[in-house]
Design a protein around this motif. Structure first.
Motif, PDB file in Angstrom:
ATOM      1  N   SER A 204     -28.903  43.586  -2.391  1.00  0.00           N
ATOM      2  CA  SER A 204     -27.964  42.470  -2.261  1.00  0.00           C
ATOM      3  C   SER A 204     -27.844  41.675  -3.562  1.00  0.00           C
ATOM      4  O   SER A 204     -26.796  41.083  -3.833  1.00  0.00           O
ATOM      5  N   ASP A 205     -28.886  41.684  -4.382  1.00  0.00           N
ATOM      6  CA  ASP A 205     -28.810  41.001  -5.685  1.00  0.00           C
ATOM      7  C   ASP A 205     -27.756  41.635  -6.583  1.00  0.00           C
ATOM      8  O   ASP A 205     -26.970  40.939  -7.231  1.00  0.00           O
ATOM      9  N   VAL A 206     -27.753  42.980  -6.639  1.00  0.00           N
ATOM     10  CA  VAL A 206     -26.819  43.655  -7.533  1.00  0.00           C
ATOM     11  C   VAL A 206     -25.401  43.613  -6.971  1.00  0.00           C
ATOM     12  O   VAL A 206     -24.429  43.489  -7.726  1.00  0.00           O
ATOM     13  N   LEU A 207     -25.268  43.689  -5.648  1.00  0.00           N
ATOM     14  CA  LEU A 207     -23.934  43.569  -5.054  1.00  0.00           C
ATOM     15  C   LEU A 207     -23.360  42.179  -5.319  1.00  0.00           C
ATOM     16  O   LEU A 207     -22.174  42.030  -5.625  1.00  0.00           O
ATOM     17  N   ALA A 208     -24.210  41.158  -5.205  1.00  0.00           N
ATOM     18  CA  ALA A 208     -23.765  39.795  -5.501  1.00  0.00           C
ATOM     19  C   ALA A 208     -23.418  39.644  -6.975  1.00  0.00           C
ATOM     20  O   ALA A 208     -22.469  38.924  -7.332  1.00  0.00           O
ATOM     21  N   GLY A 209     -24.174  40.304  -7.852  1.00  0.00           N
ATOM     22  CA  GLY A 209     -23.873  40.255  -9.278  1.00  0.00           C
ATOM     23  C   GLY A 209     -22.520  40.863  -9.594  1.00  0.00           C
ATOM     24  O   GLY A 209     -21.744  40.320 -10.383  1.00  0.00           O
ATOM     25  N   VAL A 210     -22.213  42.002  -8.960  1.00  0.00           N
ATOM     26  CA  VAL A 210     -20.903  42.627  -9.164  1.00  0.00           C
ATOM     27  C   VAL A 210     -19.797  41.721  -8.633  1.00  0.00           C
ATOM     28  O   VAL A 210     -18.765  41.524  -9.282  1.00  0.00           O
ATOM     29  N   ALA A 211     -19.997  41.154  -7.430  1.00  0.00           N
ATOM     30  CA  ALA A 211     -18.978  40.291  -6.834  1.00  0.00           C
ATOM     31  C   ALA A 211     -18.703  39.063  -7.702  1.00  0.00           C
ATOM     32  O   ALA A 211     -17.544  38.719  -7.980  1.00  0.00           O
ATOM     33  N   LEU A 212     -19.767  38.411  -8.151  1.00  0.00           N
ATOM     34  CA  LEU A 212     -19.585  37.226  -8.982  1.00  0.00           C
ATOM     35  C   LEU A 212     -19.018  37.602 -10.352  1.00  0.00           C
ATOM     36  O   LEU A 212     -18.261  36.833 -10.960  1.00  0.00           O
ATOM     37  N   GLY A 213     -19.373  38.780 -10.844  1.00  0.00           N
ATOM     38  CA  GLY A 213     -18.797  39.258 -12.094  1.00  0.00           C
ATOM     39  C   GLY A 213     -17.294  39.455 -11.990  1.00  0.00           C
ATOM     40  O   GLY A 213     -16.545  39.138 -12.919  1.00  0.00           O
ATOM     41  N   LEU A 214     -16.828  39.971 -10.850  1.00  0.00           N
ATOM     42  CA  LEU A 214     -15.388  40.131 -10.648  1.00  0.00           C
ATOM     43  C   LEU A 214     -14.684  38.779 -10.656  1.00  0.00           C
ATOM     44  O   LEU A 214     -13.591  38.637 -11.214  1.00  0.00           O
ATOM     45  N   ALA A 215     -15.316  37.786 -10.021  1.00  0.00           N
ATOM     46  CA  ALA A 215     -14.725  36.447 -10.018  1.00  0.00           C
ATOM     47  C   ALA A 215     -14.661  35.881 -11.437  1.00  0.00           C
ATOM     48  O   ALA A 215     -13.664  35.249 -11.819  1.00  0.00           O
ATOM     49  N   CYS A 216     -15.708  36.093 -12.229  1.00  0.00           N
ATOM     50  CA  CYS A 216     -15.717  35.606 -13.606  1.00  0.00           C
ATOM     51  C   CYS A 216     -14.735  36.376 -14.490  1.00  0.00           C
ATOM     52  O   CYS A 216     -14.276  35.864 -15.516  1.00  0.00           O
ATOM     53  N   LEU A 217     -14.410  37.601 -14.095  1.00  0.00           N
ATOM     54  CA  LEU A 217     -13.470  38.419 -14.860  1.00  0.00           C
ATOM     55  C   LEU A 217     -12.023  37.996 -14.610  1.00  0.00           C
ATOM     56  O   LEU A 217     -11.139  38.307 -15.415  1.00  0.00           O
ATOM     57  N   ALA A 218     -11.777  37.292 -13.503  1.00  0.00           N
ATOM     58  CA  ALA A 218     -10.403  36.952 -13.120  1.00  0.00           C
ATOM     59  C   ALA A 218      -9.645  36.179 -14.204  1.00  0.00           C
ATOM     60  O   ALA A 218      -8.474  36.494 -14.482  1.00  0.00           O
ATOM     61  N   PRO A 219     -10.223  35.145 -14.849  1.00  0.00           N
ATOM     62  CA  PRO A 219      -9.459  34.456 -15.901  1.00  0.00           C
ATOM     63  C   PRO A 219      -9.084  35.368 -17.065  1.00  0.00           C
ATOM     64  O   PRO A 219      -7.963  35.267 -17.596  1.00  0.00           O
ATOM     65  N   ALA A 220      -9.993  36.245 -17.467  1.00  0.00           N
ATOM     66  CA  ALA A 220      -9.678  37.188 -18.545  1.00  0.00           C
ATOM     67  C   ALA A 220      -8.587  38.159 -18.102  1.00  0.00           C
ATOM     68  O   ALA A 220      -7.705  38.527 -18.888  1.00  0.00           O
ATOM     69  N   HIS A 221      -8.650  38.588 -16.844  1.00  0.00           N
ATOM     70  CA  HIS A 221      -7.618  39.461 -16.294  1.00  0.00           C
ATOM     71  C   HIS A 221      -6.256  38.778 -16.351  1.00  0.00           C
ATOM     72  O   HIS A 221      -5.249  39.383 -16.751  1.00  0.00           O
ATOM     73  N   ALA A 222      -6.201  37.501 -15.960  1.00  0.00           N
ATOM     74  CA  ALA A 222      -4.940  36.758 -15.988  1.00  0.00           C
ATOM     75  C   ALA A 222      -4.412  36.645 -17.420  1.00  0.00           C
ATOM     76  O   ALA A 222      -3.208  36.827 -17.667  1.00  0.00           O
ATOM     77  N   TRP A 223      -5.301  36.350 -18.370  1.00  0.00           N
ATOM     78  CA  TRP A 223      -4.873  36.198 -19.766  1.00  0.00           C
ATOM     79  C   TRP A 223      -4.359  37.515 -20.329  1.00  0.00           C
ATOM     80  O   TRP A 223      -3.296  37.554 -20.964  1.00  0.00           O
ATOM     81  N   LEU A 224      -5.106  38.608 -20.110  1.00  0.00           N
ATOM     82  CA  LEU A 224      -4.695  39.896 -20.640  1.00  0.00           C
ATOM     83  C   LEU A 224      -3.375  40.347 -20.028  1.00  0.00           C
ATOM     84  O   LEU A 224      -2.494  40.865 -20.734  1.00  0.00           O
ATOM     85  N   THR A 225      -3.220  40.167 -18.719  1.00  0.00           N
ATOM     86  CA  THR A 225      -1.997  40.593 -18.053  1.00  0.00           C
ATOM     87  C   THR A 225      -0.793  39.822 -18.573  1.00  0.00           C
ATOM     88  O   THR A 225       0.266  40.395 -18.844  1.00  0.00           O
ATOM     89  N   GLN A 226      -0.948  38.505 -18.720  1.00  0.00           N
ATOM     90  CA  GLN A 226       0.147  37.686 -19.217  1.00  0.00           C
ATOM     91  C   GLN A 226       0.499  38.040 -20.660  1.00  0.00           C
ATOM     92  O   GLN A 226       1.680  38.192 -21.017  1.00  0.00           O
ATOM     93  N   ARG A 227      -0.514  38.234 -21.492  1.00  0.00           N
ATOM     94  CA  ARG A 227      -0.262  38.525 -22.903  1.00  0.00           C
ATOM     95  C   ARG A 227       0.332  39.922 -23.063  1.00  0.00           C
ATOM     96  O   ARG A 227       1.320  40.117 -23.786  1.00  0.00           O
ATOM     97  N   ASP A 228      -0.252  40.923 -22.377  1.00  0.00           N
ATOM     98  CA  ASP A 228       0.188  42.299 -22.561  1.00  0.00           C
ATOM     99  C   ASP A 228       1.526  42.593 -21.887  1.00  0.00           C
ATOM    100  O   ASP A 228       2.189  43.573 -22.246  1.00  0.00           O
ATOM    101  N   SER A 229       1.911  41.775 -20.922  1.00  0.00           N
ATOM    102  CA  SER A 229       3.194  42.006 -20.263  1.00  0.00           C
ATOM    103  C   SER A 229       4.354  41.859 -21.256  1.00  0.00           C
ATOM    104  O   SER A 229       5.389  42.504 -21.123  1.00  0.00           O
ATOM    105  N   HIS A 230       4.181  41.010 -22.257  1.00  0.00           N
ATOM    106  CA  HIS A 230       5.219  40.840 -23.279  1.00  0.00           C
ATOM    107  C   HIS A 230       5.143  41.931 -24.353  1.00  0.00           C
ATOM    108  O   HIS A 230       6.148  42.276 -24.951  1.00  0.00           O
ATOM    109  N   ALA A 231       3.939  42.456 -24.567  1.00  0.00           N
ATOM    110  CA  ALA A 231       3.763  43.442 -25.644  1.00  0.00           C
ATOM    111  C   ALA A 231       4.110  44.862 -25.218  1.00  0.00           C
ATOM    112  O   ALA A 231       4.558  45.658 -26.034  1.00  0.00           O
ATOM    113  N   PHE A 232       3.876  45.197 -23.914  1.00  0.00           N
ATOM    114  CA  PHE A 232       4.000  46.586 -23.497  1.00  0.00           C
ATOM    115  C   PHE A 232       5.121  46.823 -22.489  1.00  0.00           C
ATOM    116  O   PHE A 232       5.484  47.962 -22.230  1.00  0.00           O
ATOM    117  N   ALA A 233       5.646  45.781 -21.855  1.00  0.00           N
ATOM    118  CA  ALA A 233       6.675  45.996 -20.851  1.00  0.00           C
ATOM    119  C   ALA A 233       8.001  46.382 -21.493  1.00  0.00           C
ATOM    120  O   ALA A 233       8.276  46.040 -22.638  1.00  0.00           O
TER     121      ALA A 233
END
Length: 219
Positions: free
Chosen positions: A190-219
């Motif tokens: 459960s420690d490692v599953l919680a680590g992955v889950a919380l890691g996904l939550a922490c990744l969300a802001p970077a995901h939003a930034w990359l998606t917004q930035r790359d949508s103009h560069a690659f679309a």
């Protein structure tokens, strides 16, 4: 990549954050109670008892390799190297900066979670040296953020036929680094599953930034 695909990816960001936080919260509330506590204890004991045969010893040696890659000094050097490569060979200094900030942020969140929850480590191997509380796993969390970020950065830059293999490689690496911890007796499942889950939550802001930035560069 089409703008429609980037719009779908933007809609993924809140679900990534919500799903990660929900999974972490459920595990944080449930690890001290059956069936989670029972599964944690029984699986930990079973893995530790299994470590006698030749195949098991090979798996343990491989787990120690992945485990070493997740230790703070090694991983810090690895993050700096990747950031330098993103900035130099990749020509993307902003992404390098976001990666470093994401890794620092997840480390702070992990330390806060460990301090507030303060779950004791498994007592399976008296010779195993560990630092800090058990929940959530820092190895699993940092691997999720680091290799998840690399997957998101590489996704629009590689050929469509390679993307499934890229995703499998990232997921496999995260899983290997996360599962090495219970195999070595350093964490509960459960420690490692919680680590992955919380890691996904922490990744969300970077995901939003990359998606917004790359949508103009690659679309």
């Amino acid at each position: 990549m089409s703008r429609a695909l980037f719009r779908r990816q933007r809609r993924t960001t809140p679900w990534l954050a919500l799903g990660g936080m929900s999974g972490f919260a459920l595990l944080a509330l449930g690890f001290a109670h059956p069936p989670v506590s029972t599964l944690d204890a029984e699986l930990g004991q079973a893995l530790f008892a299994w470590r006698d045969g030749a195949l098991a010893q090979a798996c343990v040696a491989l787990a120690r390799l992945f485990d070493g890659l997740g230790h703070a000094p090694v991983q810090a050097a690895w993050v700096v190297l990747i950031a330098v490569l993103l900035a130099s060979l990749g020509g993307d200094r902003p992404a390098a900066g976001v990666l470093v900030m994401a890794m620092l942020g997840q480390w702070g969140v992990n330390q806060l979670g460990k301090t507030l929850i303060d779950r004791p480590r498994p007592q399976l191997d008296p010779q195993l040296y560990t630092v800090g509380a058990s929940f959530p796993s820092g190895h699993a969390m940092s691997a999720t953020v680091l290799y998840g970020f690399l997957l998101l950065w590489l996704w629009p830059r590689c050929r469509p036929g390679l993307r499934p293999w890229l995703a499998l490689a990232a997921i496999g690496w995260i899983a290997a680094q996360a599962l090495a911890r219970p195999l070595l007796g350093a964490h509960y499942l459960s420690d490692v599953l919680a680590g992955v889950a919380l890691g996904l939550a922490c990744l969300a802001p970077a995901h939003a930034w990359l998606t917004q930035r790359d949508s103009h560069a690659f679309a």
